[in-house]
Structures are given as structure tokens and as C-alpha cells.
Design a protein around this motif. Structure first.
Motif, PDB file in Angstrom:
ATOM      1  N   UNK A   1     -71.273  46.267 -21.856  1.00  0.00           N
ATOM      2  CA  UNK A   1     -72.608  46.864 -21.837  1.00  0.00           C
ATOM      3  C   UNK A   1     -73.621  45.754 -22.042  1.00  0.00           C
ATOM      4  N   UNK A   2     -74.705  45.807 -21.276  1.00  0.00           N
ATOM      5  CA  UNK A   2     -75.765  44.812 -21.392  1.00  0.00           C
ATOM      6  C   UNK A   2     -77.080  45.519 -21.674  1.00  0.00           C
ATOM      7  N   UNK A   3     -77.946  44.859 -22.440  1.00  0.00           N
ATOM      8  CA  UNK A   3     -79.220  45.416 -22.856  1.00  0.00           C
ATOM      9  C   UNK A   3     -80.339  44.517 -22.348  1.00  0.00           C
ATOM     10  N   UNK A   4     -81.422  45.146 -21.862  1.00  0.00           N
ATOM     11  CA  UNK A   4     -82.608  44.390 -21.439  1.00  0.00           C
ATOM     12  C   UNK A   4     -83.847  45.146 -21.904  1.00  0.00           C
TER      13      UNK A   4
ATOM     14  N   UNK B   1     -62.383  49.805  -8.207  1.00  0.00           N
ATOM     15  CA  UNK B   1     -62.576  50.809  -9.251  1.00  0.00           C
ATOM     16  C   UNK B   1     -63.750  50.475 -10.168  1.00  0.00           C
ATOM     17  N   UNK B   2     -64.812  49.921  -9.560  1.00  0.00           N
ATOM     18  CA  UNK B   2     -66.024  49.584 -10.298  1.00  0.00           C
ATOM     19  C   UNK B   2     -66.883  50.832 -10.452  1.00  0.00           C
ATOM     20  N   UNK B   3     -67.331  51.059 -11.677  1.00  0.00           N
ATOM     21  CA  UNK B   3     -68.231  52.162 -11.973  1.00  0.00           C
ATOM     22  C   UNK B   3     -69.250  51.664 -12.982  1.00  0.00           C
ATOM     23  N   UNK B   4     -70.515  52.080 -12.802  1.00  0.00           N
ATOM     24  CA  UNK B   4     -71.534  51.656 -13.761  1.00  0.00           C
ATOM     25  C   UNK B   4     -72.435  52.819 -14.138  1.00  0.00           C
ATOM     26  N   UNK B   5     -73.000  52.698 -15.319  1.00  0.00           N
ATOM     27  CA  UNK B   5     -73.980  53.642 -15.833  1.00  0.00           C
ATOM     28  C   UNK B   5     -75.181  52.819 -16.276  1.00  0.00           C
TER      29      UNK B   5
ATOM     30  N   UNK C   1     -73.904  49.539 -18.314  1.00  0.00           N
ATOM     31  CA  UNK C   1     -72.505  49.326 -18.672  1.00  0.00           C
ATOM     32  C   UNK C   1     -71.650  49.492 -17.424  1.00  0.00           C
ATOM     33  N   UNK C   2     -70.448  48.924 -17.474  1.00  0.00           N
ATOM     34  CA  UNK C   2     -69.557  49.004 -16.324  1.00  0.00           C
ATOM     35  C   UNK C   2     -68.109  48.974 -16.766  1.00  0.00           C
ATOM     36  N   UNK C   3     -67.253  49.375 -15.843  1.00  0.00           N
ATOM     37  CA  UNK C   3     -65.814  49.189 -15.958  1.00  0.00           C
ATOM     38  C   UNK C   3     -65.334  48.791 -14.572  1.00  0.00           C
ATOM     39  N   UNK C   4     -64.358  47.885 -14.514  1.00  0.00           N
ATOM     40  CA  UNK C   4     -63.846  47.408 -13.228  1.00  0.00           C
ATOM     41  C   UNK C   4     -62.423  46.894 -13.409  1.00  0.00           C
ATOM     42  N   UNK C   5     -61.627  46.986 -12.347  1.00  0.00           N
ATOM     43  CA  UNK C   5     -60.285  46.402 -12.357  1.00  0.00           C
ATOM     44  C   UNK C   5     -60.369  44.887 -12.423  1.00  0.00           C
TER      45      UNK C   5
ATOM     46  N   UNK D   1     -69.070  39.747 -13.525  1.00  0.00           N
ATOM     47  CA  UNK D   1     -69.845  40.986 -13.364  1.00  0.00           C
ATOM     48  C   UNK D   1     -71.085  40.958 -14.250  1.00  0.00           C
ATOM     49  N   UNK D   2     -70.952  40.474 -15.476  1.00  0.00           N
ATOM     50  CA  UNK D   2     -72.106  40.383 -16.371  1.00  0.00           C
ATOM     51  C   UNK D   2     -73.184  39.467 -15.795  1.00  0.00           C
ATOM     52  N   UNK D   3     -72.788  38.350 -15.200  1.00  0.00           N
ATOM     53  CA  UNK D   3     -73.765  37.432 -14.601  1.00  0.00           C
ATOM     54  C   UNK D   3     -74.532  38.126 -13.477  1.00  0.00           C
TER      55      UNK D   3
END
Length: 189
Positions: free
Chosen positions: A34-37, A118-122, A141-145, A159-161
Motif C-alpha cells: 500500500x502506498x500513500x500520497x 493476477x494484478x489487482x489494485x484499489x 494498494x495492489x496484489x500481483x503474482x 510495481x511500487x515504482x
């Protein structure tokens, strides 16, 4: 995993929003973060950019074009063309959630010529006060294989970058529009 971007601090409020809205089921061979801005622009302006599933190029610097078939609703699929220089040229993405009251946006990658399986983000936006003015707390936030040949840390870092670039661009565009006093929602669909 928790990430704080360029001095964007997590507060108890951010942690509570993450617990409430950013739930991902993370499998054994997946990574999540999860990243915050913090953005110096009001929620309606920021949300007006985020919610446009059909126009991600308005703030995402790596998107050159986007084609959407049909109405903008849950389940709508977009075909995104990515600018050259990245390890992909296309991404096929499905809108999973678009909640204009709670300001929650979710998408899933369902195809493309990249390694994000299987990438998903909110992504959520929340009001806050920054320097005495209306601002926005954005959490993605995300989840990925984890692709074969990569580690969880390498995958999350990549992915974070990518997300950091998108969130920085969202902040730049939103803050520029806020300075121009464009605080009303832009082009609602």
C-alpha cells in the motif's frame, strides 16, 4: 508491506483507511503493498481524475491511449497502450469497483503483453487538511503474482515504482488544476 512516498507519512487515519478499504487476499507466490500520497488539492478535483477509467492518460504518464468499449460501468474493459521504453506495449484492464460516494476505485489486469499476472489494485481518496487548505489523502494498494525468475521484493519494488510515478503525476496534475481554481469535478461521466 507498507511504503511511505517522499515524506508522505502514514498516520493512524491512513492505517484505518487501509484496514477498511484495502483488503487483498495474498497468495503464497504473490506480493502486496500500500502506498500513500498527500495531494494539495480538494477531493472532488482529485476524484474527478481518478474515476475516469476511460481516460487514465489524464494523469498516468505511461499511458499513450485508452480504448473503452461500451458504457462505463463495473465490468467494463479498457485496452491501454503503453508508451515506448517500458517492458510492455498493451494492458487489458477491467473496472472492478467505482464508488462515487466512498471514493473507491478498483481495477484488475485481465490481459496484455507484460508480466503483471493476477494484478489487482484499489485506490481510495479521502479529505484532509494540508497547510490549512482542503487536501486529499490518496491510498493505492495492489496484489500481483511474482513472475518466474523474480523475488517478491523485486516484484513489489517494480510495481511500487510504477505506482509512485502515477501518484506523483496525479498530485502534479491535481495541484496545477487547484492553483487554476478548478475545484469543481471535471467532466463527470
Amino acid at each position: 508491506m507498507v511504503n511511505i512516498m517522499n515524506g508522505d507519512r502514514r498516520t493512524g487515519v491512513a492505517e484505518e483507511f487501509i484496514r477498511r478499504h484495502h483488503k487483498h487476499e495474498v497468495g503464497e507466490n504473490q506480493c502486496s503493498s500500500s502506498l500513500v500520497k498527500h495531494i494539495k488539492a480538494p477531493v472532488p478535483l482529485v476524484w474527478s481524475l481518478v474515476r475516469r477509467f476511460d481516460q487514465p492518460q489524464r494523469y498516468k504518464p505511461f499511458v499513450s491511449t485508452c480504448i473503452v468499449q461500451g458504457d462505463l460501468q463495473i465490468g467494463t474493459v479498457r485496452e491501454v497502450n503503453v508508451k515506448s521504453g517500458l517492458p510492455a506495449t498493451t494492458s487489458k484492464e477491467r473496472l472492478e469497483l467505482l464508488d462515487d460516494e466512498e471514493h473507491i476505485f478498483s481495477m484488475r489486469i485481465v490481459g496484455g503483453d507484460h508480466r503483471l499476472k493476477n494484478y489487482s489494485s484499489i485506490l481510495t481518496v479521502h479529505p484532509e487538511i494540508i497547510d490549512g487548505r482542503p487536501g486529499t489523502l490518496v491510498i493505492e494498494s495492489f496484489v500481483v503474482d511474482v513472475p518466474s525468475g523474480n523475488t517478491k521484493d523485486e516484484t513489489c519494488y517494480f510495481v511500487e515504482a510504477f505506482i509512485k510515478c502515477n501518484l506523483k503525476s496525479l498530485a502534479d496534475v491535481s495541484e496545477r488544476l487547484a492553483v487554476q481554481d478548478r475545484t469543481e469535478p471535471i467532466g463527470r461521466v
